[in-house]
Design a protein around this motif. Sequence first.
Motif, PDB file in Angstrom:
ATOM      1  N   PHE A  31       0.868  -1.178   0.000  1.00  0.00           N
ATOM      2  CA  PHE A  31       0.000   0.000   0.000  1.00  0.00           C
ATOM      3  C   PHE A  31       0.904   1.227   0.000  1.00  0.00           C
ATOM      4  N   TYR A  32       0.314   2.387  -0.278  1.00  0.00           N
ATOM      5  CA  TYR A  32       1.061   3.630  -0.337  1.00  0.00           C
ATOM      6  C   TYR A  32       0.680   4.553   0.816  1.00  0.00           C
ATOM      7  N   VAL A  33       1.673   5.297   1.313  1.00  0.00           N
ATOM      8  CA  VAL A  33       1.409   6.357   2.283  1.00  0.00           C
ATOM      9  C   VAL A  33       1.966   7.655   1.724  1.00  0.00           C
ATOM     10  N   PRO A  34       1.391   8.810   2.076  1.00  0.00           N
ATOM     11  CA  PRO A  34       1.857  10.086   1.535  1.00  0.00           C
ATOM     12  C   PRO A  34       3.141  10.556   2.196  1.00  0.00           C
ATOM     13  N   ASP A  35       3.887  11.418   1.515  1.00  0.00           N
ATOM     14  CA  ASP A  35       5.036  12.066   2.140  1.00  0.00           C
ATOM     15  C   ASP A  35       4.580  12.792   3.397  1.00  0.00           C
ATOM     16  N   GLY A  36       5.409  12.740   4.416  1.00  0.00           N
ATOM     17  CA  GLY A  36       5.037  13.377   5.663  1.00  0.00           C
ATOM     18  C   GLY A  36       4.081  12.552   6.500  1.00  0.00           C
ATOM     19  N   TRP A  37       3.859  11.306   6.091  1.00  0.00           N
ATOM     20  CA  TRP A  37       2.966  10.416   6.862  1.00  0.00           C
ATOM     21  C   TRP A  37       3.602  10.204   8.237  1.00  0.00           C
ATOM     22  N   ALA A  38       3.075  10.875   9.257  1.00  0.00           N
ATOM     23  CA  ALA A  38       3.720  10.912  10.560  1.00  0.00           C
ATOM     24  C   ALA A  38       2.944  10.132  11.609  1.00  0.00           C
ATOM     25  N   VAL A  39       3.683   9.630  12.580  1.00  0.00           N
ATOM     26  CA  VAL A  39       3.111   8.859  13.694  1.00  0.00           C
ATOM     27  C   VAL A  39       2.243   7.734  13.134  1.00  0.00           C
ATOM     28  N   GLY A  40       2.713   7.125  12.054  1.00  0.00           N
ATOM     29  CA  GLY A  40       1.966   6.034  11.432  1.00  0.00           C
ATOM     30  C   GLY A  40       2.188   4.715  12.154  1.00  0.00           C
ATOM     31  N   ARG A  41       1.153   3.910  12.184  1.00  0.00           N
ATOM     32  CA  ARG A  41       1.236   2.599  12.828  1.00  0.00           C
ATOM     33  C   ARG A  41       0.637   1.526  11.920  1.00  0.00           C
ATOM     34  N   VAL A  42       1.259   0.359  11.937  1.00  0.00           N
ATOM     35  CA  VAL A  42       0.714  -0.831  11.292  1.00  0.00           C
ATOM     36  C   VAL A  42       0.775  -1.959  12.311  1.00  0.00           C
ATOM     37  N   TRP A  43      -0.306  -2.713  12.447  1.00  0.00           N
ATOM     38  CA  TRP A  43      -0.327  -3.781  13.439  1.00  0.00           C
ATOM     39  C   TRP A  43      -1.231  -4.913  12.980  1.00  0.00           C
ATOM     40  N   ALA A  44      -1.056  -6.068  13.602  1.00  0.00           N
ATOM     41  CA  ALA A  44      -1.910  -7.223  13.354  1.00  0.00           C
ATOM     42  C   ALA A  44      -2.831  -7.432  14.548  1.00  0.00           C
ATOM     43  N   LYS A  45      -4.092  -7.642  14.265  1.00  0.00           N
ATOM     44  CA  LYS A  45      -5.052  -7.934  15.330  1.00  0.00           C
ATOM     45  C   LYS A  45      -4.994  -9.424  15.666  1.00  0.00           C
ATOM     46  N   SER A  46      -5.508  -9.780  16.831  1.00  0.00           N
ATOM     47  CA  SER A  46      -5.554 -11.190  17.209  1.00  0.00           C
ATOM     48  C   SER A  46      -6.762 -11.450  18.096  1.00  0.00           C
ATOM     49  N   GLY A  47      -7.082 -12.732  18.247  1.00  0.00           N
ATOM     50  CA  GLY A  47      -8.277 -13.106  18.990  1.00  0.00           C
ATOM     51  C   GLY A  47      -9.536 -12.660  18.284  1.00  0.00           C
ATOM     52  N   CYS A  48      -9.555 -12.824  16.947  1.00  0.00           N
ATOM     53  CA  CYS A  48     -10.653 -12.286  16.135  1.00  0.00           C
ATOM     54  C   CYS A  48     -11.742 -13.319  15.874  1.00  0.00           C
ATOM     55  N   SER A  49     -12.954 -12.831  15.695  1.00  0.00           N
ATOM     56  CA  SER A  49     -14.082 -13.676  15.337  1.00  0.00           C
ATOM     57  C   SER A  49     -14.950 -12.940  14.334  1.00  0.00           C
ATOM     58  N   GLY A  50     -15.661 -13.670  13.524  1.00  0.00           N
ATOM     59  CA  GLY A  50     -16.565 -13.061  12.558  1.00  0.00           C
ATOM     60  C   GLY A  50     -16.038 -13.070  11.139  1.00  0.00           C
ATOM     61  N   GLY A  51     -14.708 -13.115  10.980  1.00  0.00           N
ATOM     62  CA  GLY A  51     -14.123 -13.217   9.639  1.00  0.00           C
ATOM     63  C   GLY A  51     -14.114 -11.903   8.890  1.00  0.00           C
ATOM     64  N   GLY A  52     -13.068 -11.717   8.069  1.00  0.00           N
ATOM     65  CA  GLY A  52     -12.994 -10.538   7.209  1.00  0.00           C
ATOM     66  C   GLY A  52     -12.658  -9.270   7.958  1.00  0.00           C
ATOM     67  N   ALA A  53     -12.706  -8.149   7.228  1.00  0.00           N
ATOM     68  CA  ALA A  53     -12.341  -6.853   7.806  1.00  0.00           C
ATOM     69  C   ALA A  53     -13.323  -6.412   8.882  1.00  0.00           C
ATOM     70  N   GLY A  54     -14.541  -6.972   8.876  1.00  0.00           N
ATOM     71  CA  GLY A  54     -15.546  -6.575   9.853  1.00  0.00           C
ATOM     72  C   GLY A  54     -15.542  -7.413  11.111  1.00  0.00           C
ATOM     73  N   SER A  55     -14.532  -8.260  11.293  1.00  0.00           N
ATOM     74  CA  SER A  55     -14.488  -9.109  12.474  1.00  0.00           C
ATOM     75  C   SER A  55     -14.198  -8.288  13.721  1.00  0.00           C
ATOM     76  N   THR A  56     -14.526  -8.840  14.854  1.00  0.00           N
ATOM     77  CA  THR A  56     -14.197  -8.211  16.133  1.00  0.00           C
ATOM     78  C   THR A  56     -13.026  -8.960  16.751  1.00  0.00           C
ATOM     79  N   CYS A  57     -12.106  -8.231  17.374  1.00  0.00           N
ATOM     80  CA  CYS A  57     -10.873  -8.826  17.875  1.00  0.00           C
ATOM     81  C   CYS A  57     -10.634  -8.411  19.323  1.00  0.00           C
ATOM     82  N   LEU A  58     -10.037  -9.300  20.093  1.00  0.00           N
ATOM     83  CA  LEU A  58      -9.713  -9.007  21.480  1.00  0.00           C
ATOM     84  C   LEU A  58      -8.520  -8.068  21.585  1.00  0.00           C
TER      85      LEU A  58
END
Length: 212
Positions: A31-58
């Motif tokens: 994926f792309y982020v813009p120049d100056g993209w500050a305080v950016g975070r990327v993380w993996a969720k866990s303990g998820c249920s429901g499947g897909g992007a709409g799942s709920t995670c612990l």
Amino acid sequence: MGIASPQGGTTKLDGSPHPGSWAQQPGTYTFYVPDGWAVGRVWAKSGCSGGGAGSTCLVGDCPGGCDGVKNGAAGATLAEFTMNAYMNSDSYNISIVDGYNFPMQITATAGCPTASCGTTQDLLEVCDPSLIFPKGSDKIYSCNSACGNAIQFQDGTSGQLVSADIADSPSCCVKNGVAVDHKDCPNTYIPFYKQMKSLCKTAYVYSDDDMY
């Protein structure tokens, strides 16, 4: 997966807006982020249920849903970035200040150093029972920080572990609700610091880990 920055602006390869949360299959993802993209975070969720992007995670869900701006809740290993913001340079780090749920590594180009945590030994396999998150769960979804699980040394830097007030705790580097200067929060205040740091030598183990 989750991604966030106060300025947003993350896009897919076709230039369309990127969602703040998505289901990640094994393999390469870009994926792309813009120049100056500050305080950016990327993380993996866990303990998820429901499947897909709409799942709920612990671990790692965002209050009200991940929109690419809001950060996820505590418990997840974080890859943190600031791109082309200060003196035309990029900065990055891995942090378990808010907890650890997956091994993570950032490999940069042009000879820049690698940041990693848990890649030689998964911290979930050696997590002390007092750090298990969510508390009281029958499965370890995350190994939280001492601050996150509200524990500290009885005598500040030694002794048995006791419950902490996170607004007034050496393990949170906070006194009377105010962050203390980094020199007043050495790693000797942080329970399990040596064990965590030995497995995350190039990552933040607590908020003032710049000193180490």
